[in-house]
Design a protein around this motif. Structure first.
Motif, PDB file in Angstrom:
ATOM      1  N   GLU A  67       0.239  -7.694 -14.783  1.00 28.03           N
ATOM      2  CA  GLU A  67      -0.726  -8.884 -14.656  1.00 28.03           C
ATOM      3  C   GLU A  67       0.223  -9.686 -13.427  1.00 28.03           C
ATOM      4  OE1 GLU A  67       2.115 -10.544 -18.431  1.00 28.03           O
ATOM      5  OE2 GLU A  67       0.262  -9.364 -18.741  1.00 28.03           O
ATOM      6  N   ASP A  68       1.233  -9.315 -13.376  1.00 28.16           N
ATOM      7  CA  ASP A  68       2.688  -9.460 -12.186  1.00 28.16           C
ATOM      8  C   ASP A  68       1.584 -10.518 -10.927  1.00 28.16           C
ATOM      9  OD1 ASP A  68       4.525 -11.419 -14.142  1.00 28.16           O
ATOM     10  OD2 ASP A  68       6.042  -9.348 -14.158  1.00 28.16           O
ATOM     11  N   LEU A  69       1.088  -9.228 -10.520  1.00 25.44           N
ATOM     12  CA  LEU A  69      -0.012  -9.040  -9.554  1.00 25.44           C
ATOM     13  C   LEU A  69      -0.848  -8.399  -9.087  1.00 25.44           C
ATOM     14  CD1 LEU A  69       1.859  -7.332  -6.755  1.00 25.44           C
ATOM     15  CD2 LEU A  69       1.045  -4.952  -7.780  1.00 25.44           C
ATOM     16  N   GLU A  70      -1.267 -10.183  -8.468  1.00 27.88           N
ATOM     17  CA  GLU A  70      -2.856 -10.057  -8.608  1.00 27.88           C
ATOM     18  C   GLU A  70      -3.298  -9.335  -6.801  1.00 27.88           C
ATOM     19  OE1 GLU A  70      -1.767 -15.079  -5.866  1.00 27.88           O
ATOM     20  OE2 GLU A  70      -2.641 -14.035  -7.828  1.00 27.88           O
ATOM     21  N   GLU A  71      -4.563  -9.253  -7.023  1.00 23.25           N
ATOM     22  CA  GLU A  71      -5.268  -8.713  -6.045  1.00 23.25           C
ATOM     23  C   GLU A  71      -4.797  -9.658  -4.417  1.00 23.25           C
ATOM     24  OE1 GLU A  71      -7.180  -6.527  -3.757  1.00 23.25           O
ATOM     25  OE2 GLU A  71      -7.158  -6.347  -5.828  1.00 23.25           O
ATOM     26  N   GLY A  72      -4.200  -9.158  -3.524  1.00 23.98           N
ATOM     27  CA  GLY A  72      -3.513  -9.348  -2.606  1.00 23.98           C
ATOM     28  C   GLY A  72      -2.425  -9.672  -2.297  1.00 23.98           C
ATOM     29  N   GLY A  73      -1.616  -9.690  -3.277  1.00 29.67           N
ATOM     30  CA  GLY A  73      -0.206 -10.591  -3.860  1.00 29.67           C
ATOM     31  C   GLY A  73       0.665  -9.421  -3.886  1.00 29.67           C
ATOM     32  N   ARG A  74       1.754 -10.055  -3.402  1.00 29.21           N
ATOM     33  CA  ARG A  74       3.078  -8.890  -3.082  1.00 29.21           C
ATOM     34  C   ARG A  74       3.992  -8.976  -3.428  1.00 29.21           C
ATOM     35  NH1 ARG A  74       1.838  -8.720   3.499  1.00 29.21           N
ATOM     36  NH2 ARG A  74       0.073  -9.394   2.797  1.00 29.21           N
ATOM     37  N   LYS A  75       5.364  -8.139  -4.456  1.00 28.13           N
ATOM     38  CA  LYS A  75       6.508  -8.257  -4.633  1.00 28.13           C
ATOM     39  C   LYS A  75       7.030  -7.596  -3.963  1.00 28.13           C
ATOM     40  CE  LYS A  75       4.658 -11.552  -8.050  1.00 28.13           C
ATOM     41  NZ  LYS A  75       5.198 -13.063  -8.423  1.00 28.13           N
ATOM     42  N   VAL A  76       8.933  -8.203  -3.383  1.00 25.48           N
ATOM     43  CA  VAL A  76       9.237  -7.056  -3.462  1.00 25.48           C
ATOM     44  C   VAL A  76      10.349  -7.621  -3.917  1.00 25.48           C
ATOM     45  CG1 VAL A  76      10.844  -7.373  -1.523  1.00 25.48           C
ATOM     46  CG2 VAL A  76       9.585  -8.051  -0.285  1.00 25.48           C
ATOM     47  N   VAL A  77      10.888  -6.082  -4.124  1.00 29.87           N
ATOM     48  CA  VAL A  77      11.732  -5.781  -5.560  1.00 29.87           C
ATOM     49  C   VAL A  77      12.930  -4.386  -5.115  1.00 29.87           C
ATOM     50  CG1 VAL A  77      10.622  -6.033  -7.449  1.00 29.87           C
ATOM     51  CG2 VAL A  77      10.317  -3.179  -6.034  1.00 29.87           C
ATOM     52  N   GLU A  78      14.858  -4.611  -5.013  1.00 31.00           N
ATOM     53  CA  GLU A  78      14.630  -3.980  -4.812  1.00 31.00           C
ATOM     54  C   GLU A  78      15.334  -3.016  -6.081  1.00 31.00           C
ATOM     55  OE1 GLU A  78      19.387  -3.568  -2.244  1.00 31.00           O
ATOM     56  OE2 GLU A  78      18.561  -5.631  -2.986  1.00 31.00           O
ATOM     57  N   VAL A  79      15.237  -1.502  -5.546  1.00 29.89           N
ATOM     58  CA  VAL A  79      15.733  -0.357  -6.611  1.00 29.89           C
ATOM     59  C   VAL A  79      16.195   0.760  -5.683  1.00 29.89           C
ATOM     60  CG1 VAL A  79      14.234   0.659  -8.290  1.00 29.89           C
ATOM     61  CG2 VAL A  79      12.689  -0.995  -7.433  1.00 29.89           C
ATOM     62  N   ARG A  80      17.256   0.777  -6.458  1.00 30.61           N
ATOM     63  CA  ARG A  80      17.756   2.243  -5.759  1.00 30.61           C
ATOM     64  C   ARG A  80      18.630   1.685  -5.097  1.00 30.61           C
ATOM     65  NH1 ARG A  80      14.757   7.592  -8.788  1.00 30.61           N
ATOM     66  NH2 ARG A  80      15.733   7.580 -10.511  1.00 30.61           N
ATOM     67  N   ASN A  81      19.283   1.027  -4.355  1.00 30.56           N
ATOM     68  CA  ASN A  81      19.166   0.369  -3.150  1.00 30.56           C
ATOM     69  C   ASN A  81      18.275   0.668  -1.614  1.00 30.56           C
ATOM     70  OD1 ASN A  81      21.855   0.052  -1.465  1.00 30.56           O
ATOM     71  ND2 ASN A  81      21.967   1.858  -0.398  1.00 30.56           N
ATOM     72  N   LYS A  83      14.886  -1.302  -0.364  1.00 32.80           N
ATOM     73  CA  LYS A  83      13.598  -2.800  -0.588  1.00 32.80           C
ATOM     74  C   LYS A  83      12.580  -2.626  -0.852  1.00 32.80           C
ATOM     75  CE  LYS A  83      16.212  -6.860   0.681  1.00 32.80           C
ATOM     76  NZ  LYS A  83      16.804  -7.945   1.704  1.00 32.80           N
ATOM     77  N   VAL A  84      11.409  -2.527  -1.685  1.00 33.72           N
ATOM     78  CA  VAL A  84      10.083  -1.785  -1.842  1.00 33.72           C
ATOM     79  C   VAL A  84       8.937  -3.174  -1.695  1.00 33.72           C
ATOM     80  CG1 VAL A  84       8.711  -0.152  -2.855  1.00 33.72           C
ATOM     81  CG2 VAL A  84      11.709   0.265  -2.615  1.00 33.72           C
ATOM     82  N   VAL A  85       8.344  -2.803  -0.660  1.00 33.18           N
ATOM     83  CA  VAL A  85       7.108  -3.957  -1.146  1.00 33.18           C
ATOM     84  C   VAL A  85       6.193  -3.129  -2.223  1.00 33.18           C
ATOM     85  CG1 VAL A  85       5.928  -5.566   0.184  1.00 33.18           C
ATOM     86  CG2 VAL A  85       7.598  -4.743   1.225  1.00 33.18           C
ATOM     87  N   VAL A  86       5.620  -4.169  -3.274  1.00 32.87           N
ATOM     88  CA  VAL A  86       4.824  -3.440  -4.214  1.00 32.87           C
ATOM     89  C   VAL A  86       3.606  -4.273  -3.360  1.00 32.87           C
ATOM     90  CG1 VAL A  86       3.819  -2.819  -6.245  1.00 32.87           C
ATOM     91  CG2 VAL A  86       6.532  -2.971  -5.851  1.00 32.87           C
ATOM     92  N   THR A  87       2.082  -3.985  -3.842  1.00 23.65           N
ATOM     93  CA  THR A  87       1.139  -4.691  -3.328  1.00 23.65           C
ATOM     94  C   THR A  87       0.214  -4.472  -4.469  1.00 23.65           C
ATOM     95  OG1 THR A  87      -0.346  -5.808  -1.457  1.00 23.65           O
ATOM     96  CG2 THR A  87       0.087  -4.007  -1.054  1.00 23.65           C
ATOM     97  N   ARG A  88      -1.172  -4.643  -4.100  1.00 21.14           N
ATOM     98  CA  ARG A  88      -2.396  -4.880  -4.546  1.00 21.14           C
ATOM     99  C   ARG A  88      -3.653  -4.273  -3.690  1.00 21.14           C
ATOM    100  NH1 ARG A  88      -3.882  -3.768  -9.827  1.00 21.14           N
ATOM    101  NH2 ARG A  88      -2.445  -5.240 -10.686  1.00 21.14           N
TER     102      ARG A  88
END
Length: 232
Positions: A67-81, A83-88
């Motif tokens: 629910e945090d990721l809307e259509e066309g939105g993107r989030k940058v998370v840092e996991v396992r050293n 930086k990953v961009v997650v988008t829908r």
């Protein structure tokens, strides 16, 4: 008793030594004294570096809810050293490394094209308009087209297309032209967004906190082999 010279005496002593040694050493072995041993030597002893196996990936929770990721939105998370961009896009979740394989600059503000684009769903580098497919494992569709998309800068984009910055080495180790972006499989399970990521070997070498590392079978040959601390 006949007298003898010191040279004759030395020769007699040498013969005695050789005759005593023959009980322990064969004639061919004597001939090979000083030569390198013919015993098999391991690759590691020879100093050869074995090509590392590819670590198995594992879907991990990146701390995002569906629910945090809307259509066309993107989030940058840092996991396992990383930086990953997650988008829908068009209802599907995609994930890719934030670094562009050209100059190592951030892709997080890049346009995400849709299925109506001639190249399909892609991320476009906001700096030099390189385009990478999110449907074909990051395959490069366009490389260094222009500068900031400004008309008339196509020639400059072509001029710098052969240069790959050292900053991009983590996602483009061989610093190749038109290299793919690094993408990761993503899915939603029980409302959580999971991304398929390799283990963070650099942190594992320093700590024992990465217990999920023991789930990997195809570890690189030169990976650190620290035991898992049973107290954790």
């Amino acid at each position: 008793m006949a007298s003898c010279t010191w040279q004759q005496l030395a020769a007699v002593v040498l013969v005695c030594i050789v005759s005593q040694s023959s009980a322990f050493m064969s004639a061919p072995a004597l001939l090979n004294i000083g030569q390198r041993s013919a015993l098999p030597v391991s690759n590691r002893q020879r100093g050869m570096r074995l090509s590392p196996a590819t670590p198995r990936m594992l879907h991990v929770d990146v701390g995002l809810k569906d629910e945090d990721l809307e259509e066309g939105g993107r989030k940058v998370v840092e996991v396992r050293n990383k930086k990953v961009v997650v988008t829908r896009k068009e209802g599907k979740v995609y994930a890719f490394n934030n670094k562009c394989p050209h100059l190592g600059l951030s892709l997080k503000r890049g346009e995400i094209t849709g299925s109506d684009d001639r190249h399909g769903v892609c991320v476009v580098c906001p700096y030099h308009k390189s385009k990478f497919s999110l449907e074909e494992e990051g395959k490069c569709k366009v490389w260094s087209e222009s500068i900031l998309g400004i008309k008339g800068t196509e020639g400059i984009g072509e001029m710098i297309s052969d240069y790959v910055a050292p900053m991009a080495k983590s996602v483009n180790p061989e610093r190749k032209k038109a290299a793919p972006a690094v993408t990761y499989d993503a899915k939603v399970e029980d409302g959580d967004i999971l991304v398929d990521l390799p283990p963070d070997l650099s942190n594992y070498a320093q700590t024992r906190q990465y217990l999920d590392y023991q789930k990997y079978k195809d570890m690189p040959e030169d990976a650190p082999r620290r035991p898992i601390d049973p107290r954790r």
